[in-house]
Design a protein around this motif. Structure first.
Motif, PDB file in Angstrom:
ATOM      1  N   PHE A   1      16.444  13.620  10.421  1.00 51.25           N
ATOM      2  CA  PHE A   1      15.767  14.375   9.634  1.00 51.25           C
ATOM      3  C   PHE A   1      14.761  13.515   8.729  1.00 51.25           C
ATOM      4  N   SER A   2      14.786  12.250   9.366  1.00 48.54           N
ATOM      5  CA  SER A   2      13.993  11.169   8.509  1.00 48.54           C
ATOM      6  C   SER A   2      12.393  11.281   9.191  1.00 48.54           C
ATOM      7  N   ALA A   3      11.709  11.278   8.023  1.00 46.95           N
ATOM      8  CA  ALA A   3       9.986  11.127   8.186  1.00 46.95           C
ATOM      9  C   ALA A   3       9.528  10.010   9.195  1.00 46.95           C
ATOM     10  N   ARG A   4      10.183   8.973   8.619  1.00 47.55           N
ATOM     11  CA  ARG A   4      10.131   7.639   9.039  1.00 47.55           C
ATOM     12  C   ARG A   4      10.428   7.299  10.610  1.00 47.55           C
ATOM     13  N   ALA A   5      11.618   8.074  10.714  1.00 42.73           N
ATOM     14  CA  ALA A   5      11.956   7.907  12.137  1.00 42.73           C
ATOM     15  C   ALA A   5      11.224   8.904  13.187  1.00 42.73           C
TER      16      ALA A   5
ATOM     17  N   PRO B   1       0.874  -1.351  -0.051  1.00 50.58           N
ATOM     18  CA  PRO B   1      -0.113  -0.117   0.098  1.00 50.58           C
ATOM     19  C   PRO B   1       0.860   1.204  -0.154  1.00 50.58           C
ATOM     20  N   HIS B   2       2.237   1.110   0.499  1.00 49.84           N
ATOM     21  CA  HIS B   2       2.962   2.358   0.428  1.00 49.84           C
ATOM     22  C   HIS B   2       3.779   2.663  -0.843  1.00 49.84           C
ATOM     23  N   LEU B   3       3.651   1.694  -1.937  1.00 55.05           N
ATOM     24  CA  LEU B   3       4.481   1.881  -3.151  1.00 55.05           C
ATOM     25  C   LEU B   3       3.975   2.942  -3.808  1.00 55.05           C
ATOM     26  N   ILE B   4       4.823   3.904  -4.249  1.00 60.15           N
ATOM     27  CA  ILE B   4       4.533   5.013  -4.990  1.00 60.15           C
ATOM     28  C   ILE B   4       5.251   5.081  -6.337  1.00 60.15           C
ATOM     29  N   VAL B   5       4.668   4.969  -7.507  1.00 60.39           N
ATOM     30  CA  VAL B   5       5.347   4.895  -8.666  1.00 60.39           C
ATOM     31  C   VAL B   5       5.604   6.395  -9.243  1.00 60.39           C
ATOM     32  N   LYS B   6       6.736   6.821  -9.795  1.00 54.79           N
ATOM     33  CA  LYS B   6       6.845   7.835 -10.338  1.00 54.79           C
ATOM     34  C   LYS B   6       6.100   8.176 -11.605  1.00 54.79           C
ATOM     35  N   GLU B   7       5.395   9.446 -11.783  1.00 58.74           N
ATOM     36  CA  GLU B   7       4.542   9.630 -12.693  1.00 58.74           C
ATOM     37  C   GLU B   7       5.077  10.125 -13.971  1.00 58.74           C
ATOM     38  N   GLY B   8       5.812  11.601 -13.710  1.00 56.52           N
ATOM     39  CA  GLY B   8       6.355  12.405 -14.591  1.00 56.52           C
ATOM     40  C   GLY B   8       7.559  11.785 -15.152  1.00 56.52           C
ATOM     41  N   ILE B   9       8.315  12.745 -16.259  1.00 58.86           N
ATOM     42  CA  ILE B   9       9.465  12.698 -16.672  1.00 58.86           C
ATOM     43  C   ILE B   9      10.391  13.562 -16.483  1.00 58.86           C
ATOM     44  N   TYR B  10      11.697  13.574 -15.616  1.00 60.42           N
ATOM     45  CA  TYR B  10      12.238  14.637 -15.355  1.00 60.42           C
ATOM     46  C   TYR B  10      13.885  14.240 -15.633  1.00 60.42           C
ATOM     47  N   SER B  11      14.132  14.361 -16.845  1.00 61.55           N
ATOM     48  CA  SER B  11      15.661  14.104 -17.232  1.00 61.55           C
ATOM     49  C   SER B  11      16.456  15.100 -16.844  1.00 61.55           C
ATOM     50  N   GLN B  12      17.784  14.801 -16.610  1.00 64.76           N
ATOM     51  CA  GLN B  12      18.636  16.048 -16.310  1.00 64.76           C
ATOM     52  C   GLN B  12      20.086  15.192 -15.985  1.00 64.76           C
ATOM     53  N   GLU B  13      21.085  16.002 -16.282  1.00 62.56           N
ATOM     54  CA  GLU B  13      22.362  15.436 -16.080  1.00 62.56           C
ATOM     55  C   GLU B  13      23.174  16.555 -15.202  1.00 62.56           C
TER      56      GLU B  13
ATOM     57  N   ARG C   1       8.291   6.542  -0.410  1.00 60.54           N
ATOM     58  CA  ARG C   1       7.764   5.644   0.337  1.00 60.54           C
ATOM     59  C   ARG C   1       7.002   6.212   1.568  1.00 60.54           C
ATOM     60  N   SER C   2       7.612   6.897   2.342  1.00 60.25           N
ATOM     61  CA  SER C   2       7.035   7.686   3.517  1.00 60.25           C
ATOM     62  C   SER C   2       6.032   8.748   3.127  1.00 60.25           C
ATOM     63  N   ALA C   3       6.190   9.237   1.842  1.00 66.32           N
ATOM     64  CA  ALA C   3       5.303  10.281   1.336  1.00 66.32           C
ATOM     65  C   ALA C   3       3.742   9.673   1.263  1.00 66.32           C
ATOM     66  N   LYS C   4       3.835   8.223   1.026  1.00 65.10           N
ATOM     67  CA  LYS C   4       2.587   7.816   0.558  1.00 65.10           C
ATOM     68  C   LYS C   4       1.970   7.236   2.033  1.00 65.10           C
ATOM     69  N   GLU C   5       3.235   6.703   2.805  1.00 64.10           N
ATOM     70  CA  GLU C   5       2.658   5.883   4.086  1.00 64.10           C
ATOM     71  C   GLU C   5       2.309   7.009   5.161  1.00 64.10           C
ATOM     72  N   PHE C   6       2.674   8.378   4.943  1.00 69.72           N
ATOM     73  CA  PHE C   6       2.195   9.176   6.188  1.00 69.72           C
ATOM     74  C   PHE C   6       1.550  10.501   5.418  1.00 69.72           C
TER      75      PHE C   6
ATOM     76  N   ASN D   1       3.467  -4.223   6.626  1.00 69.71           N
ATOM     77  CA  ASN D   1       3.341  -4.203   5.104  1.00 69.71           C
ATOM     78  C   ASN D   1       4.658  -4.613   4.578  1.00 69.71           C
ATOM     79  N   LEU D   2       4.665  -5.230   3.555  1.00 69.71           N
ATOM     80  CA  LEU D   2       6.076  -5.943   2.917  1.00 69.71           C
ATOM     81  C   LEU D   2       6.595  -4.662   2.354  1.00 69.71           C
ATOM     82  N   GLU D   3       7.921  -4.376   2.304  1.00 68.84           N
ATOM     83  CA  GLU D   3       8.671  -3.501   1.669  1.00 68.84           C
ATOM     84  C   GLU D   3       9.240  -4.418   0.448  1.00 68.84           C
ATOM     85  N   SER D   4       9.562  -3.531  -0.797  1.00 70.16           N
ATOM     86  CA  SER D   4      10.080  -4.341  -1.777  1.00 70.16           C
ATOM     87  C   SER D   4      11.171  -5.238  -1.429  1.00 70.16           C
ATOM     88  N   PRO D   5      11.072  -6.434  -1.839  1.00 70.58           N
ATOM     89  CA  PRO D   5      12.051  -7.382  -1.415  1.00 70.58           C
ATOM     90  C   PRO D   5      13.525  -6.950  -2.127  1.00 70.58           C
ATOM     91  N   LYS D   6      14.603  -7.214  -1.625  1.00 73.96           N
ATOM     92  CA  LYS D   6      15.694  -6.853  -2.066  1.00 73.96           C
ATOM     93  C   LYS D   6      16.618  -8.023  -2.415  1.00 73.96           C
TER      94      LYS D   6
END
Lengths: 440, 479
Positions: free
Chosen positions: A239-243, A98-110, A306-311, B39-44
């Motif tokens: 500075f970790s959201a999860r922590a 449930p906390h998986l987030i997939v990037k949607e846009g395209i942001y290429s850079q170098e 991941r934290s963005a989705k979770e929290f 919740n399962l985190e992505s297996p590595k």
């Protein structure tokens, strides 16, 4: 490497099935390492390494696999294809994340920055010449480092640098030494010569008979390197959201408005100024700078996708570990030449060592003095001291007990080489502190 | 087999007449499965194949490491190693001409009964999810996780004189962690964790009843949150094996590494309060202290038959009846130090790094005192378990360690629970205050995957085993 990665990832993306999203993150280096002891060579060699991490996502499930690239196009393609096949199979058996987030846009850079360096042979010869007659110990690391990202949406990111990091100490006797680092992109033997000349002046001071100070509270000056050590330990979840949400952050009480730091303390994550890549391994873009602490008050913390989705919070493109990579702490108004005068009587600490939390949630940290650390009396360096252990709350040290920060700041490239050469850095001032508690 | 094919390419591409050359090829595979907050985190999954070529010519030494296993790649690594070595001829701390060029042959396999692959990934995840679902037993529990880490390292060491050593270390680490919190405090209780590392298969999980431990860990986290803070003062201290391993690691293992004593680590990991003249006569601890370097211990994290320089391993006493007998130094360090006795402990954490002096398995031999007898001896004391915090100076003298779990002892009886138990001291004084060593019933085999040192840095698996031990008159305080 960039061209190889771009070509092979295009071929891999072409093999995906419907509803699948694949991202690939490569990290590698071509580095020479020369280790010194007693101004002689202990070990010298070259390390080439490339790791690619494949992240396959389908229907709110994900799996990740990392493998070394042999740089044989056909071989690497076959191994990745076979890996994707087994990942695809495993994916069907995994539960929904449930906390998986997939990037949607395209942001290429170098981001590419190549330095100018002579051969390793020349650099080691210069080092040994400048260290002649001295007990020099340390390591030279030089070469290229790179990381890249490519996904099946068509995003491509690349970050590459060639630089050096000469991390060394000049020993006087026993554990008494001057520690320094010469790091950068363009090697200049004269700059190193100047540094070592200054180190030699400090070395003379270390010859004065060491004094043993009793453990108690002292007024102290922390050099920029010592401040960087403290920021480094506070970055372990600080500075970790999860922590922070999990009550395991040393700055939990700051971000929950139970504690404040001194208004002199302003800290940013400044990706623009460091070696860190401007994107994370999942292709999310980091802000060029992000205020973490503003005049002693909490500003932002680092939020991985991941934290963005979770929290339910806005992400900051942070890595999964949510640790800062390019800390930038504002300077103050204490001039370099006024440090000893303002310290008056106390301890001048050049380096701290082996910091850890004695009580994490209270921001209490313990650690030790190391290398060139001196007792100062009436604004004069009196003598080097024996190692002392401190144990104190950082809410106090960087709060009510913080008297001043230096105007001049030091840019410190991390010398860490676990797994691969680190891309972390810190830009920090020195700090004058009214009292720090020493316990052993 | 892939590793043998790579070794054959190395031998084919080696220039004729080279004095000594070796290749160390690693195939390292790992899987990391983690359930956090149910919740399962992505297996590595990870697979790393690479090698390090080492050459010695005209007293000079160089290395080249690469994942490029083609003939061209291997030839390039050999050339680079030779080029760097020759450029630095005569500038080394040690004349490598005197290094014994041995060509060992042998093998080692972890004693695995139920291989990791015998169970599908999804089944292991299902079991972890069930375990996780037993952890949130109260509203005060704010974070909880459980994970399984498997790390399999297959390595082949081949020399230009016919040496060939093949070793497989197959390790497993199960862990549970629960954090309970109220408005102002939080306490974390862990079980097993990284210190649980052993060279075993899935049978280990049954042996330790991993799947049935969740509720106890959660209950202990809640109990810690409600417990008073450890009182300050001097007390007798009993340490459980899961804290003893850290005490051994930091205040015996590291200071006895010969490369530290020789100064190699002074810029990074540090130096040592031990000097060469102490070897053979220094009273390191009380006469009850017996420390062994034991790569023969079945199942332990760093058991092997050869180190990464190809030296055969054997069990040796490092400290016997409290007296320092030998340091932890491999062949090169022993020669540099003047032919003092050492052990086969030259180890590299991966194909990317050259071998340096390491602990491997460093154990405290069991004594004769039961835990109940140990507690009965104590008038005013504390029992501490499970490391939480660690810090020690660069000479390995002044340490401060914190534990998760503390129980006061009064008049020979175990009393109430206390939180944030911590202690500090000076290594030499501490070990001389060793007053009792636990018997075999208190003995546990453990270790860590993250022993860090070296330039460039290396993090390596080491093993530690210990019984519970009693120390007199120690400064104790509440974190």
């Amino acid at each position: 490497m960039r061209a190889y990665f771009e070509t092979i990832t295009k071929k891999i993306h072409a093999t995906l099935m419907a509803k699948e999203y694949l991202s690939l993150y490569v990290s590698g280096e071509d580095s020479d390492f020369c280790r010194f002891n007693h101004n002689k060579i202990r070990q010298i060699g070259n390390v080439k390494q490339n790791y690619v991490t494949l992240h396959l996502t389908s229907e709110q499930k994900a799996i990740e696999a990392t493998l070394t690239l042999s740089m044989d196009g056909a071989d690497d393609f076959a191994r990745m294809q076979s890996l994707i096949k087994s990942m695809r199979h495993e994916l069907t058996l995994l539960p929904i994340d449930p906390h998986l987030i997939v990037k949607e846009g395209i942001y290429s850079q170098e981001k590419v920055h190549h330095g100018n360096m002579p051969s390793t042979e020349d650099m080691t010869a210069t080092i040994m010449q400048l260290g002649e007659g001295r007990d020099l110990v340390g390591i030279l690391a030089k070469g290229s480092m790179y990381c890249g990202f490519s996904d099946s949406l068509g995003q491509f990111n690349w970050s590459e640098t060639s630089n050096f990091n000469f991390d060394y100490s000049l020993y006087s006797h026993k554990d008494k030494a001057v520690k320094d680092i010469y790091a950068g992109f363009d090697w200049d033997a004269k700059t190193l010569e100047k540094k070592i000349s200054q180190n030699k002046i400090q070395l003379e001071l270390l010859k004065i008979t060491t004094i043993k100070l009793p453990p108690k509270t002292y007024r102290v000056f922390l050099s920029p390197r010592s401040v960087a050590e403290i920021l480094s330990i506070l970055s372990w979840g600080g500075f970790s959201a999860r922590a922070i949400h999990g009550h395991q952050s040393p700055l939990h009480k700051l971000f929950n408005a139970e504690q404040k730091l001194n208004p002199l303390v302003s800290i940013e994550e400044n990706i623009d100024h460091g070696l860190a890549a401007p994107f994370n391994p999942h292709g999310f873009i980091k802000p060029r700078s992000l205020s973490l602490i503003e005049k002693g008050a909490p500003a932002h913390y680092l939020v991985s996708p991941r934290s963005a989705k979770e929290f339910g919070e806005e992400g900051t493109g942070a890595h999964n570990d949510e640790m800062p990579e390019s800390l930038d702490m504002a300077g103050g108004d204490l001039e370099h030449h006024d440090i000893l005068k303002n310290l008056d009587s106390g301890i001048y600490i050049s380096n701290l060592n082996y910091l850890n939390f004695s009580d994490r949630l209270s921001g209490k940290v313990t650690g030790l003095t190391r290398f060139a650390t001196f007792f100062v009396e009436n604004g004069q360096l009196k003598a080097p001291i024996d190692v002392l252990r401190f144990d104190d709350s950082m809410f106090a040290a960087l709060g009510e007990n913080l008297l001043a920060l230096t105007r001049e700041r030091e840019f410190i490239f991390s010398e860490m080489t676990y797994f691969e050469r680190s891309r972390q850095s810190a830009h920090v001032p020195g700090a004058l502190i009214k009292e720090l508690t020493f316990t052993l | 087999m892939e590793l043998k094919r790579i070794a054959a390419r190395f031998l084919d591409n080696l220039p004729k007449g080279i004095e000594f050359a070796s290749i160390r090829i690693h195939q390292d595979d790992s899987q990391y499965l983690k359930i956090r907050r149910d919740n399962l985190e992505s297996p590595k999954l990870s697979s790393s194949l690479g090698y390090m070529v080492t050459v010695i010519e005209n007293g000079a030494f160089g290395y080249g490491a690469s994942p490029d296993v083609s003939a061209k790649g291997i030839a390039g690594a050999i050339s680079k190693a030779r080029e760097l070595a020759q450029a630095c001829r005569g500038k080394y701390v040690f004349d490598f001409s005197s290094y014994p060029k041995t060509h060992p042959r042998g093998e080692f396999y972890s004693p695995v009964t139920i291989p990791w692959e015998s169970t599908p990934l999804s089944s292991k995840i299902d079991l972890l999810k069930t375990l996780s679902s037993n952890l949130k037993i109260h509203s005060s529990i704010v974070d909880w996780e459980t994970y399984l880490w498997r790390d399999k390292s297959t390595r082949l060491y081949v020399t230009n004189g016919g040496g060939e050593v093949f070793q497989i270390a197959d390790r497993i680490m199960p862990a549970i962690s629960v954090t309970a919190a109220n408005e102002s405090e939080a306490e974390t209780r862990t079980w097993q964790g990284l210190a649980s590392v052993q060279q075993k298969g899935l049978e280990y999980l049954t042996e330790i009843d991993f799947w049935g431990r969740g509720t106890t860990v959660a209950e202990e986290a809640i109990a810690l949150l409600q417990a008073p803070v450890t009182p300050n003062g001097r007390r007798d201290l009993i340490l459980g094996p899961d804290q003893m391993i850290l005490q051994i690691h930091e205040s015996i293992g590291h200071p006895l590494e010969l490369d530290r004593i020789l100064g190699d680590e002074r810029n990074y990991a540090g130096t040592s309060f031990v000097s060469l003249d102490m070897i053979g006569n220094y009273q390191y601890g009380s006469p009850l202290l017996n420390i062994t370097f034991d790569p023969t211990m079945p199942y332990q994290a760093a058991s092997s038959t050869f180190d990464d320089d190809g030296t055969p391993t054997s069990k040796e006493y490092i400290i016997k009846d409290g007296i320092l007998k030998r340091p932890l130094g491999g062949t090169i360090s022993q020669l540099r130090a003047g032919e003092i006795p050492g052990v086969a402990c030259s180890r590299a954490d991966s194909w990317r790094r050259p071998p340096i002096d390491r602990m491997a398995n460093l154990n405290l031999e069991a004594g004769t005192t039961s835990l109940s007898d140990m507690i009965a001896k104590v008038e005013k004391g504390i029992l501490m378990k499970t490391n939480r915090s660690w810090s020690i100076d660069d000479s390995r003298r002044k340490f401060q360690f914190g534990c998760e779990w503390g129980q006061l002892i009064e008049n020979g009886e175990l009393k109430h629970l206390v939180k944030k138990p911590s202690y500090r001291g000076i290594s030499s004084d501490f070990w001389r205050n060793l007053g009792a060593v636990g018997d075999q019933s208190t003995f546990q085999v453990m270790g860590t995957p993250y022993c860090g040192k070296g330039e460039p840095n290396q993090g390596i698996f080491v093993g530690h085993a210990s019984p519970a031990c009693l120390f007199h008159d120690i400064e104790v305080f509440g974190g």
